[in-house]
Design an enzyme around this catalytic site. Structure first.
Site, PDB file in Angstrom:
ATOM      1  N   CYS A   1       0.822  -1.212   0.000  1.00  0.00           N
ATOM      2  CA  CYS A   1       0.000   0.000   0.000  1.00  0.00           C
ATOM      3  C   CYS A   1       0.853   1.256   0.000  1.00  0.00           C
ATOM      4  O   CYS A   1       0.346   2.341  -0.228  1.00  0.00           O
ATOM      5  CB  CYS A   1      -0.905   0.021   1.209  1.00  0.00           C
TER       6      CYS A   1
ATOM      7  N   CYS B   1      -3.027   8.961   6.404  1.00  0.00           N
ATOM      8  CA  CYS B   1      -1.843   8.831   7.252  1.00  0.00           C
ATOM      9  C   CYS B   1      -2.223   8.949   8.729  1.00  0.00           C
ATOM     10  O   CYS B   1      -1.667   8.254   9.577  1.00  0.00           O
ATOM     11  CB  CYS B   1      -0.811   9.904   6.901  1.00  0.00           C
TER      12      CYS B   1
END
Ligand code: FES
Lengths: 402, 299
Positions: free
Chosen positions: B41, B112
Site C-alpha cells: 500500500c 496517514c
C-alpha cells in the site's frame, strides 16, 4: 519562487531557451496579425510560420506539409488515435502497451467501452516489449498500433522501426508518441515506418501549450477539431503563432546541440547512476540498461518511499520526480513500474532524475553528495530494512499469493 | 507538491521518538507493539509503547514508519500525543486528533492519520491480548476494496467518526477506492447505510426525549412531529415485537390529526381477527401511551 534550483525533472517539462523566448516575443507584441488575414500585416506572420514549420520538419526528417500543429502532446495523441480509427471504420482492434502515457491509455480505455478491442502489450522487468507478443496480437482487424518511442519514466526506448515493419505487414496505421524523444535521439521520418508521430513543445525547451503531429503524406487523416481551414483543414482554430514560432526555434536549437548534448548527458547520467549505486546499498536502476534515453535514470531505493525522498531533496533545491503513489495524486504506484513487475520494496521508492543540456557537472555532484544521507535517514525511520526482516518477508509472501 | 503545515514539515525533518523500544528488564514495565499498513500500500507503521503495568500509563512511545512525509509526521505526532496517557485515554485518540495536532493534513493525506490511530489501537489490543479480528466483527469485516485490502467495518468507522459524505473522502481517509475504482459504488452504498442508521438513531433519541418529556409533563400537548415520533417509538418497541412473534408485523403509513394509518403485514394482514388486533393491540396501546384521542386504521 525558487529559481536557482537544481532541475532534474526535465521529462516533466523543460526550461524555455532564452533564444526561443527572444524569437517568440515579437509575435506577442508587434506582430500580432492573424495569419489567415488578407492584409500584409497578417501575411508577414504567415511567412514566419512557414519558417517555423520548416525548422520543426527538419528535426523530424519530414516535409513541412506533414506537420499539423496541436495544443499539446495529449491533443496530438488523441487526434492521431481517433483519425486512424475513422480512416478504417471497419477495423475494430487497437494494439498499444501497458506503459503508455495516460494520453493514450485513457483514450484506449474509453474506446473499449465503444466496442473496440484493445491489446495492451506487456513489458519485462527492464520495461522492454516482446516482439513475438506484438506479432501474435496483430490481425487483419487491427486498425491502429500506438506505441511510445521511449518511456517517460524509465527512458526505455522501444525498437520502433522493427515494430513498424510488423505493423505494416498487417496494414494497420502506426502511431508513435515521441514526446520524450524529439531532440534527444536523431529521427528521420523519410526512412521510417511510422505513420503519425506526436511532439510536445515544452519537452524540448519550448513553451507549454504547443505541440505537433507528424502525419505521413498519404495517410488518411480525419480531423478531430473542426472549424476553419487552418493546417490544411486538419486542425481548425487560429494558430498559436508565438508557440509555433517558439517550437520551430526550439527544434532548430535542439538539432544543433543534439549530438554533443546526447554525449554529455549520457556521461553525466552514468556518473550519477554509478555514484549512487556504489555509495548507497540496496538500490537498483529501473529500465533497459542500453536502450535508454541519454538523459533519464530511474533508481529504486529499497525500503523507503518516494515522496519522502523528494521532499528531502527539495530541501537542497533539487527537483526530481517519483513513481510513488504519494506524489501523483492517485494512490497506486506508477503503472509503468508495476507493469515491469518490480517488487514492492523497490516500487514505492523509485526516483527519476531527468537531465537536459543545461545540467551541469556541479549539479550532479550536489545530488551525489546529498543523496546517501537522505536515504540513510529515511531508512533509519523505516520498519523495513533488508529482505529477511520478518514483517516485510511476510508481506511480500502474502502478496505473491494474492 | 503537497501543501504541508510547518508542524508537518518540522516533524518530518526532525521527527521525535523515532525507532524501536528495546526489551527491558525494568520491573513493573511491559512493552506493546502495533503494526499496521503494508509495503504494497505504500505506507506502514510499527508503533512501540512502554507501559507501566500498575497504572496502565504509557511511559514512552516510539515509531518506525515506511511512508511519505505526512505518514512520518503523523507517526511522530502520535507518539508525542500518547506519552503520559493511560491506555484507556489513549484509545480515545482519534485520527482527527492526530491531524489537528499537525495543524491539519492535506485531504488526500488523511489516511496517514488513520494509520496512526489504527497502529495505536493495534498496540493496545495486542498488549491486552485482545485479537484485533474480534474487534472488526467478522460479518462486517468483509473486504470491500481488494486493491487496498479495506474492510467494510473500517469504512463504516471512518465514515462515522469523520462524518464523511462521499466516496472520494473515504479514499482520502483509508485509500479504499483509490486503485481500480471498482469498489466505489459499494462505498457509496456503505455511506448511505451509515447515514440512514445515523438518521434513525437520531429519530430514536428524539422519541426517547419526547417520551420523557411526556411523562414529566403529561398535560403539555404534543407537536405533530413529536406525536409521530412517539407513535413510531411505541410501535417499534412495544407493539411490533408482539406481532412479529405471532408471524405478523405493522408499519406506520401516515398520521393525519388523530388518525393513525398503519399497514398490517404477514399473518396480521390476512388474519380474520385483524380488526380486533388493531383495536386491542395497537389502538388501545397508542391511546394509552400517546393520546386518548387516537384512532387506528389499516390501509
Ligand atoms: S477494489 Fe477498491 S480501488 Fe480497486
Amino acid at each position: 519562487m525558487q529559481n536557482n534550483c537544481i532541475y532534474l525533472d526535465n521529462n516533466a517539462t523543460t526550461k524555455v531557451d532564452s533564444e526561443v523566448i527572444e524569437v517568440m516575443l515579437p509575435y506577442l507584441t508587434d506582430y500580432y496579425g492573424n495569419p489567415s488575414s488578407m492584409h500584409t500585416f497578417g501575411g508577414q506572420v504567415g511567412k514566419a510560420l512557414r519558417t517555423a514549420r520548416e525548422q520543426l520538419a527538419a528535426i523530424l526528417g519530414a516535409d513541412q506539409s506533414e506537420i499539423v500543429y496541436t495544443s499539446c502532446g495529449t491533443e496530438g495523441d488523441n487526434a492521431a488515435i481517433r483519425a486512424a480509427l475513422l480512416a478504417h471504420p471497419e477495423k475494430r482492434h487497437i494494439v498499444t502497451t501497458q506503459v503508455e502515457h495516460p494520453a493514450v491509455l485513457n483514450v484506449c480505455k474509453q474506446l473499449e467501452t465503444q466496442g473496440y478491442s484493445v491489446t495492451y502489450l506487456s513489458v519485462n522487468h527492464q520495461g522492454q516489449l516482446d516482439l513475438d507478443e506484438l506479432e501474435a496480437s496483430l490481425t487483419g482487424n487491427t486498425a491502429l498500433v500506438t506505441i511510445m518511442y521511449a518511456n517517460n519514466e524509465t527512458g526505455t526506448i522501444f525498437p520502433i522501426e522493427q515494430i513498424g515493419l510488423r505493423v505494416k505487414e498487417y496494414g494497420a496505421i502506426f502511431h508513435v508518441d515521441a514526446v520524450q524523444v524529439v531532440g534527444k535521439i536523431p529521427l528521420n521520418m523519410k526512412t521510417s515506418t511510422v505513420d503519425m508521430l506526436t511532439v510536445s513543445g515544452h519537452k524540448l525547451h519550448g513553451p507549454k501549450g504547443i505541440g505537433a503531429l507528424y502525419i505521413r503524406r498519404g495517410v488518411r487523416f480525419r480531423p478531430f477539431i473542426l472549424g476553419g481551414h487552418q493546417e490544411r483543414g486538419r486542425r481548425a482554430g487560429t494558430e498559436n503563432v508565438p508557440g509555433i514560432i517558439a517550437l520551430g526555434k526550439a527544434a532548430e536549437l535542439e538539432m544543433l546541440h543534439l549530438e554533443e548534448a546526447n554525449k554529455r548527458q549520457t556521461r553525466l547520467r552514468d556518473r550519477l547512476e554509478q555514484a549512487l549505486l556504489t555509495t548507497i546499498p540496496d538500490c537498483v536502476v529501473n529500465g533497459d540498461p542500453t536502450q535508454r534515453l541519454p538523459n533519464t535514470t530511474n533508481i529504486g531505493f529499497k525500503y523507503i518511499e518516494g515522496e519522502a525522498i523528494l521532499l528531502s531533496l527539495n530541501k537542497y533545491g533539487i527537483c526530481a520526480s517519483s513513481g510513488s503513489a504519494c506524489t501523483s495524486g492517485s494512490l497506486e504506484p506508477s503503472h509503468v513500474l508495476r507493469a515491469m513487475g518490480l517488487p514492492y520494496t523497490t516500487l514505492h521508492g523509485s526516483i527519476r532524475f531527468s537531465l537536459c543540456r543545461y545540467t551541469t557537472e556541479a549539479e550532479i555532484d550536489q545530488v551525489i553528495e546529498v543523496m546517501p544521507s537522505i536515504v540513510e535517514r529515511l531508512r533509519a525511520l523505516s520498519p523495513f530494512k533488508n529482505d529477511d526482516a520478518g514483517w516485510l518477508q511476510e508481506q511480500e509472501q502474502a502478496l505473491a499469493h494474492r | 507538491m503537497w501543501d504541508y503545515t510547518d508542524k508537518v514539515l518540522e516533524l518530518f525533518y526532525d521527527p521525535k521518538n523515532q525507532g524501536a523500544i528495546e526489551e527491558t528488564s525494568e520491573p513493573g514495565v511491559k512493552l506493546a507493539m502495533g503494526e499496521i499498513g503494508s509495503i504494497a500500500c505504500g505506507d506502514a507503521l510499527r508503533l512501540h509503547l512502554k507501559v507501566e503495568v500498575e497504572s496502565d500509563k504509557i511511559l514512552d512511545a516510539r515509531f518506525q514508519t515506511f511512508g511519505c512525509t505526512s505518514a512520518i509526521a503523523s507517526s511522530s505526532a502520535l507518539t508525542e500525543m500518547v506519552k503520559g496517557l493511560t491506555l484507556d485515554e489513549a484509545l480515545k485518540v482519534s485520527n482527527r486528533d492526530i491531524a489537528d495536532y499537525l495543524g491539519g493534513l492535506p485531504e488526500a493525506k488523511m489516511h496517514c492519520s488513520v494509520m496512526g490511530q489504527e497502529a495505536l489501537e493495534a498496540a493496545i489490543y495486542n498488549y491486552r491480548g485482545i485479537p484485533l479480528a474480534t474487534h472488526d466483527d467478522d460479518d462486517e469485516g468483509a473486504l470491500v476494496c481488494s486493491c487496498f485490502g479495506i474492510s467494510e467495518a473500517k469504512i463504516r468507522r471512518v465514515v462515522l467518526e469523520n462524518n464523511l459524505t462521499g466516496a472520494e473522502e473515504v479514499t482520502n481517509y483509508v485509500k479504499a477506492g483509490g486503485g481500480c475504482g471498482s469498489c466505489l459504488a459499494n462505498i457509496d452504498d456503505i455511506i448511505k447505510s451509515v447515514q440512514q442508521e445515523y438518521a434513525s438513531a437520531a429519530i430514536n433519541d428524539y422519541g426517547v426525549k419526547v417520551a420523557t418529556e411526556i411523562v414529566t409533563s403529561k398535560e403539555r400537548s404534543l407537536t405533530n412531529v413529536q406525536k409521530i415520533a412517539l407513535i413510531q417509538k411505541v410501535l417499534d418497541e412495544e407493539i411490533r415485537p408482539v406481532l412479529i412473534a405471532d408471524g405478523g408485523d405493522v408499519e406506520l403509513y401516515d398520521v393525519e390529526g388523530d388518525r393513525v394509518k398503519v399497514v398490517l403485514q404477514g399473518a396480521c394482514g390476512s388474519c380474520s381477527s385483524s380488526t380486533a388486533t388493531l383495536k386491542i393491540a395497537i389502538e388501545a396501546r397508542l391511546q394509552d401511551r400517546v393520546s386518548k384521542n387516537l384512532v387506528v386504521e389499516a390501509v
